[in-house]
Design a protein around this motif. Structure first.
Motif, mmCIF file in Angstrom:
data_model
loop_
_atom_site.group_PDB
_atom_site.id
_atom_site.type_symbol
_atom_site.label_atom_id
_atom_site.label_comp_id
_atom_site.label_asym_id
_atom_site.label_seq_id
_atom_site.Cartn_x
_atom_site.Cartn_y
_atom_site.Cartn_z
ATOM 1 N N LEU A 139 100.127 81.375 -6.663
ATOM 2 C CA LEU A 139 99.139 82.379 -6.287
ATOM 3 C C LEU A 139 98.572 82.049 -4.911
ATOM 4 N N LEU A 140 98.473 83.071 -4.089
ATOM 5 C CA LEU A 140 98.015 82.912 -2.709
ATOM 6 C C LEU A 140 96.595 83.451 -2.562
ATOM 7 N N LEU A 141 95.723 82.633 -1.988
ATOM 8 C CA LEU A 141 94.344 83.024 -1.725
ATOM 9 C C LEU A 141 94.061 82.780 -0.251
ATOM 10 N N ILE A 142 93.606 83.812 0.458
ATOM 11 C CA ILE A 142 93.390 83.698 1.903
ATOM 12 C C ILE A 142 91.992 84.190 2.249
ATOM 13 N N GLU A 143 91.236 83.377 3.001
ATOM 14 C CA GLU A 143 89.941 83.816 3.515
ATOM 15 C C GLU A 143 89.989 83.790 5.041
ATOM 16 N N ILE A 144 89.227 84.677 5.664
ATOM 17 C CA ILE A 144 89.215 84.798 7.123
ATOM 18 C C ILE A 144 88.778 83.478 7.755
ATOM 19 N N PRO A 186 85.857 84.578 -3.321
ATOM 20 C CA PRO A 186 86.371 85.798 -3.965
ATOM 21 C C PRO A 186 86.350 85.676 -5.484
ATOM 22 N N GLY A 187 85.983 86.765 -6.148
ATOM 23 C CA GLY A 187 85.946 86.752 -7.604
ATOM 24 C C GLY A 187 87.296 86.426 -8.217
ATOM 25 N N LYS A 188 88.372 86.816 -7.517
ATOM 26 C CA LYS A 188 89.700 86.576 -8.083
ATOM 27 C C LYS A 188 90.044 85.090 -8.133
ATOM 28 N N LEU A 189 89.335 84.266 -7.350
ATOM 29 C CA LEU A 189 89.601 82.826 -7.420
ATOM 30 C C LEU A 189 89.455 82.326 -8.846
ATOM 31 N N PHE A 190 88.425 82.787 -9.543
ATOM 32 C CA PHE A 190 88.163 82.291 -10.891
ATOM 33 C C PHE A 190 89.207 82.816 -11.880
ATOM 34 N N PRO A 246 99.592 77.441 -10.097
ATOM 35 C CA PRO A 246 99.001 76.725 -8.962
ATOM 36 C C PRO A 246 98.583 77.677 -7.844
ATOM 37 N N ILE A 247 97.503 77.311 -7.154
ATOM 38 C CA ILE A 247 96.950 78.134 -6.082
ATOM 39 C C ILE A 247 97.236 77.498 -4.730
ATOM 40 N N LEU A 248 97.720 78.302 -3.799
ATOM 41 C CA LEU A 248 97.823 77.914 -2.397
ATOM 42 C C LEU A 248 96.718 78.691 -1.676
ATOM 43 N N ALA A 249 95.687 77.976 -1.228
ATOM 44 C CA ALA A 249 94.538 78.623 -0.597
ATOM 45 C C ALA A 249 94.466 78.253 0.876
ATOM 46 N N ILE A 250 94.094 79.227 1.700
ATOM 47 C CA ILE A 250 93.970 79.034 3.145
ATOM 48 C C ILE A 250 92.630 79.599 3.586
ATOM 49 N N GLY A 251 91.906 78.861 4.425
ATOM 50 C CA GLY A 251 90.619 79.369 4.869
ATOM 51 C C GLY A 251 90.019 78.507 5.953
ATOM 52 N N PRO A 252 88.741 78.750 6.264
ATOM 53 C CA PRO A 252 88.074 78.008 7.338
ATOM 54 C C PRO A 252 87.662 76.610 6.904
#
Length: 428
Positions: free
Chosen positions: A326-331, A341-345, A353-359
């Motif tokens: 699952l991909l999660l991206i924040e600006i 994001p609510g979808k994180l939960f 597994p989550i691949l998250a990208i952000g500041p």
């Protein structure tokens, strides 16, 4: 049973994450001895609708509706598409804005303060003043955005002897798109003044992120409590696990969320590994900005791309659980550090597994690390992202790819509702 009036713009059949938070709180509050009464607009201009959520509204909950005037219905005469985007908070990059978009943004930012739902404030205060008095309710909650909901709470607080909690699902002047509203100095000053007045007048403030809470604590002496969004483990008909090694993003993926180095990492993996090239699929579920699609295709991922538009909440849950990653991206800006994001939960309980990208210093990093549900990367960490994906791909090939979460219970909707109930029962 103690009663609380909850003032919310978003309510089923509204779609998107904004409706989930208070739909779930309303579901569980009676278990803590509190009866919620919802106050929502009648026939509002929702940018997204999900009729399936209507079935989730508790049967015994009282829902008050009142007519609302929204200028978006008039603006739609000029351009329904542009009006729909702006009302959803989707603001194109400056270079991509046409004259009409610029004009609508200027009008939105300078004439509708704090937002285009401001015309609901006066009739709501009139209606609710009578209702609260007649029904002996002395606790109210407002949830925003739209932050005009808080102006309703402020005026009720000034008129009646009520205890008022202001729930901020997102920041006000600190939110990323605030700077894109082409505000005149006088409009910016008015936003700041209204925000300060709301923060100071409320009895309690709720923030959904740790960063937003810290920022509010610098602005006011009103107590600030963090109650994040969460998950409600819902039974859905499971789809078969994806045969492909799928990396899925569920939700809007607009121009501000465009991790070019991730696309480059995937391109390199495809060119270096024939099996990966055959197995890999990038799934984008929801609205996708054209600049993002251009970047993905330019990276040579067109043959591995699967796109599907907006889906219902139930379908989103199914697609999360059937994906491989699952991909999660924040600006990538300091203003978005506090966006969770609510979808994180929902991601965390999908067993994927989550691949998250952000500041840097993002709140999502803290939650992902403490729950052991994935790995967080900065936009610049291409090689680390590449290694993570390749390692997960090897697990996929061996049939061992899974998530191993810990400590998720603190983020369940029921647990979080308990925290809200404690706040409501707190002595004045």
């Amino acid at each position: 049973m103690k009663k609380v009036l909850i003032i919310s713009y978003y309510w089923p059949p509204a779609g998107g994450p904004g409706v989930q938070r208070w739909l779930k709180f309303a579901k569980y509050l009676p278990e803590y001895g509190i009866e919620p009464v919802m106050y929502v607009p009648k026939d509002p201009h929702y940018p997204l609708k999900d009729p399936s959520l209507v079935a989730e509204v508790p049967e015994n909950i009282k829902v008050l509706e009142n007519d609302i005037f929204e200028p978006y219905s008039l603006a739609g005469i000029f351009s329904k598409k542009d009006t729909h985007k702006i009302s959803s908070g989707i603001i194109p990059a400056e270079a991509k804005q046409g004259f009409l978009q610029k004009m609508l943004l200027f009008i939105r930012g300078n004439f509708f303060i704090p937002d285009a739902r401001k015309f609901w404030v006066k009739p709501s205060v009139k209606y609710l003043t009578t209702y609260l008095r007649e029904n002996g309710i002395d606790n109210i909650i407002t949830t925003g955005p739209p932050h005009s909901m808080h102006l309703i709470g402020k005026q009720l607080k000034e008129t009646l002897d009520v205890r008022w909690i202001a729930d901020f699902r997102d920041p006000w002047t600190g939110i990323g798109y605030h700077k894109k509203l082409k505000l005149l100095p006088s409009a910016e000053k008015k936003h700041l003044k209204l925000e300060k007045a709301v923060l100071d007048a409320a009895d309690e403030i709720i923030a959904t992120s740790f960063t937003t809470a810290r920022e509010f604590e610098q602005l006011t002496k009103t107590p600030v409590t963090v109650i994040t969004n969460g998950y409600d483990y819902e039974e859905v008909d499971l789809l078969p696990q994806d045969v492909k090694f799928s990396l899925s993003h569920i939700g809007s993926l607009l121009s501000g969320r465009n991790p070019n180095l991730l696309w480059e990492a995937l391109r390199e993996l495809i060119s270096e590994n024939e099996d990966f090239a055959e197995d890999f699929q990038l799934k984008l579920i929801g609205a996708v900005g054209e600049p993002v699609l251009e970047s993905i295709r330019k990276a040579g991922l067109g043959n591995n791309l699967f796109i599907r538009g907006y889906v219902s909440h139930q379908e989103a849950l199914q697609l999360q659980r059937s994906s491989q990653l699952l991909l999660l991206i924040e600006i990538d800006t300091p203003e978005t550090r506090g966006i969770i994001p609510g979808k994180l939960f929902e991601y965390t309980v999908s067993n994927r597994p989550i691949l998250a990208i952000g500041p840097e210093k993002a709140d999502i990093q803290k939650i992902i690390q403490e729950t052991n549900t994935g790995v967080f990367f900065l936009y610049s960490e291409k090689e680390k992202m590449k290694s993570f994906i390749l390692e997960r791909y090897r697990e996929f090939k061996s049939g061992t790819l899974s998530s191993h979460p810990i400590g998720l219970q603190k983020y369940s909707r029921k647990t979080l509702t308990g925290e809200l109930a404690n706040l409501l029962k707190k002595p004045a």
